[in-house]
Design a protein around this motif. Structure first.
Motif, PDB file in Angstrom:
ATOM      1  N   PHE A 299     -21.267 -12.829 -33.119  1.00 37.14           N
ATOM      2  CA  PHE A 299     -21.228 -13.580 -34.034  1.00 37.14           C
ATOM      3  C   PHE A 299     -21.045 -14.151 -35.171  1.00 37.14           C
ATOM      4  CE2 PHE A 299     -24.120 -11.316 -36.829  1.00 37.14           C
ATOM      5  CZ  PHE A 299     -24.390 -11.675 -37.128  1.00 37.14           C
ATOM      6  N   ASP A 300     -20.733 -15.135 -36.042  1.00 39.04           N
ATOM      7  CA  ASP A 300     -19.822 -14.972 -37.200  1.00 39.04           C
ATOM      8  C   ASP A 300     -20.865 -16.293 -37.955  1.00 39.04           C
ATOM      9  OD1 ASP A 300     -17.635 -14.844 -38.949  1.00 39.04           O
ATOM     10  OD2 ASP A 300     -17.117 -16.813 -38.618  1.00 39.04           O
ATOM     11  N   THR A 301     -20.745 -16.113 -39.164  1.00 36.37           N
ATOM     12  CA  THR A 301     -21.006 -16.718 -40.061  1.00 36.37           C
ATOM     13  C   THR A 301     -20.483 -18.132 -41.015  1.00 36.37           C
ATOM     14  OG1 THR A 301     -22.561 -16.526 -41.798  1.00 36.37           O
ATOM     15  CG2 THR A 301     -23.815 -16.108 -39.936  1.00 36.37           C
ATOM     16  N   GLU A 302     -20.382 -19.009 -41.574  1.00 30.65           N
ATOM     17  CA  GLU A 302     -19.385 -19.779 -42.120  1.00 30.65           C
ATOM     18  C   GLU A 302     -21.060 -20.144 -43.776  1.00 30.65           C
ATOM     19  OE1 GLU A 302     -16.378 -19.869 -42.894  1.00 30.65           O
ATOM     20  OE2 GLU A 302     -16.052 -19.384 -40.925  1.00 30.65           O
ATOM     21  N   THR A 303     -20.514 -20.472 -44.522  1.00 24.85           N
ATOM     22  CA  THR A 303     -21.762 -20.436 -46.140  1.00 24.85           C
ATOM     23  C   THR A 303     -21.321 -20.867 -47.567  1.00 24.85           C
ATOM     24  OG1 THR A 303     -21.016 -18.008 -47.521  1.00 24.85           O
ATOM     25  CG2 THR A 303     -22.431 -17.793 -45.234  1.00 24.85           C
ATOM     26  N   THR A 304     -21.841 -21.641 -48.428  1.00 22.11           N
ATOM     27  CA  THR A 304     -21.407 -22.060 -49.303  1.00 22.11           C
ATOM     28  C   THR A 304     -20.922 -21.385 -50.119  1.00 22.11           C
ATOM     29  OG1 THR A 304     -23.288 -22.174 -50.188  1.00 22.11           O
ATOM     30  CG2 THR A 304     -23.626 -24.155 -49.167  1.00 22.11           C
TER      31      THR A 304
ATOM     32  N   LEU B 280     -17.776 -20.333 -34.512  1.00 25.24           N
ATOM     33  CA  LEU B 280     -17.320 -20.215 -33.116  1.00 25.24           C
ATOM     34  C   LEU B 280     -16.453 -19.611 -32.663  1.00 25.24           C
ATOM     35  CD1 LEU B 280     -19.486 -20.065 -30.184  1.00 25.24           C
ATOM     36  CD2 LEU B 280     -17.918 -22.450 -30.418  1.00 25.24           C
ATOM     37  N   LEU B 281     -14.958 -20.209 -33.166  1.00 26.11           N
ATOM     38  CA  LEU B 281     -13.542 -19.780 -33.560  1.00 26.11           C
ATOM     39  C   LEU B 281     -13.578 -18.295 -33.780  1.00 26.11           C
ATOM     40  CD1 LEU B 281     -10.550 -19.576 -32.763  1.00 26.11           C
ATOM     41  CD2 LEU B 281     -10.691 -21.053 -34.563  1.00 26.11           C
ATOM     42  N   ASP B 282     -14.433 -17.756 -34.379  1.00 30.99           N
ATOM     43  CA  ASP B 282     -13.791 -16.653 -35.289  1.00 30.99           C
ATOM     44  C   ASP B 282     -14.427 -14.943 -34.838  1.00 30.99           C
ATOM     45  OD1 ASP B 282     -12.439 -17.420 -36.996  1.00 30.99           O
ATOM     46  OD2 ASP B 282     -13.737 -16.580 -39.186  1.00 30.99           O
ATOM     47  N   ALA B 283     -15.686 -15.866 -33.823  1.00 31.21           N
ATOM     48  CA  ALA B 283     -16.467 -15.209 -33.527  1.00 31.21           C
ATOM     49  C   ALA B 283     -15.828 -15.009 -31.327  1.00 31.21           C
ATOM     50  CB  ALA B 283     -18.424 -15.773 -32.750  1.00 31.21           C
ATOM     51  N   GLU B 284     -15.702 -15.906 -31.195  1.00 37.32           N
ATOM     52  CA  GLU B 284     -14.328 -15.685 -30.313  1.00 37.32           C
ATOM     53  C   GLU B 284     -13.553 -14.775 -29.957  1.00 37.32           C
ATOM     54  OE1 GLU B 284     -13.409 -19.829 -29.453  1.00 37.32           O
ATOM     55  OE2 GLU B 284     -15.455 -20.033 -27.701  1.00 37.32           O
ATOM     56  N   LEU B 285     -12.989 -14.872 -30.778  1.00 42.43           N
ATOM     57  CA  LEU B 285     -11.673 -14.055 -31.646  1.00 42.43           C
ATOM     58  C   LEU B 285     -12.160 -12.750 -32.037  1.00 42.43           C
ATOM     59  CD1 LEU B 285      -9.827 -15.731 -33.965  1.00 42.43           C
ATOM     60  CD2 LEU B 285      -9.375 -15.690 -31.784  1.00 42.43           C
ATOM     61  N   LEU B 286     -13.278 -12.215 -32.607  1.00 44.62           N
ATOM     62  CA  LEU B 286     -13.735 -11.239 -32.667  1.00 44.62           C
ATOM     63  C   LEU B 286     -14.596 -10.664 -31.186  1.00 44.62           C
ATOM     64  CD1 LEU B 286     -15.392  -8.986 -34.896  1.00 44.62           C
ATOM     65  CD2 LEU B 286     -16.893  -9.707 -34.633  1.00 44.62           C
TER      66      LEU B 286
END
Length: 233
Positions: A6-11, A153-159
């Motif tokens: 998983f990956d997250t994006e934040t403020t 989601l894109l970064d999770a797929e790459l990861l």
């Protein structure tokens, strides 16, 4: 073994400063193969998006204005995670935000004992080398040309692909799709992991020689004069 990459994006960089999670993307893997199941959600952070954060992931105040609050989707997120092993890049960062959101709605934190950090794995395996996701994609030949901005989601797929390489390189069931989105925007769809193709189980072949073959073999050996295996060295 079930794992969630998983990956997250934040403020921003720290929930201690009031920053919030605005996106999470999760990929399910079982036995180190993608199942095709994903979880992806955007959240309204109830705060203005700092310009420096928007430059990273592109999520503006206007885009997030109609998105649900975290508590509205927390149940389905936790259901998707279940009791799986979690995998994240720089996991401490992502887990601080996930657990801060859970704390806001009086839910218990997810213990770090459940989480694998691929940054730590990369630094252990390649000491002194860059350990960013981009650097590891380059090292392992993972196509990241579509990664103009960060996206959970894109970064999770790459990861997920990087994680496979870090743990042995068995890329069964992983691939990038080339389909377009279903709408008329003409924007290429984000690459998705292709689930492993089911194959019927086959019993192992029997290679033992038959009685007739054993007799023929002995007759052949009897015709050999002075066989090497009987000679004295």
């Amino acid at each position: 073994m079930r794992e969630i990459i998983f990956d997250t994006e934040t403020t921003g960089l720290s929930p201690d400063e009031g920053h919030r999670m605005v996106e999470i993307g999760c990929i399910e893997m079982v036995g180190r193969m993608a199942t095709g199941r994903t979880y992806h959600a955007f959240f309204n952070p109830q705060m203005p998006m700092p310009p420096e954060a928007e430059r990273v992931h592109g999520h503006s105040d206007a885009f997030l204005a109609d998105k649900p609050l975290f508590h509205e989707r927390a149940g389905e997120l936790l259901e998707f995670l279940g009791d799986a092993q979690l995998v994240a890049h720089n996991a401490g960062f992502d887990m601080r935000f996930v657990n801060a959101e859970l704390a806001r709605i009086d839910l218990p934190p997810i213990p770090m004992a459940r989480v694998i950090d691929t940054v730590a794995m990369a630094r252990s395996k390649f000491p002194g080398s860059p350990a960013s996701l981009d650097a590891l994609c380059k090292r392992f030949g993972v196509d990241r040309s579509h990664r103009v901005l960060h996206g959970a989601l894109l970064d999770a797929e790459l990861l997920a692909q990087v994680y496979i390489e870090l743990t042995g390189g068995r890329q069964i069931g992983l691939g990038l799709a080339d389909e377009m989105d279903g709408d008329a925007s003409g924007i290429p769809a984000r690459p998705r992991l292709i689930p492993a193709i089911g194959r019927p189980h086959r019993l192992p072949r029997q290679f033992a020689a038959s009685a007739e073959e054993l007799v023929a073999h002995q007759e052949f050996l009897a015709k050999i004069k002075q066989p090497l295996w009987l000679s004295k060295r």
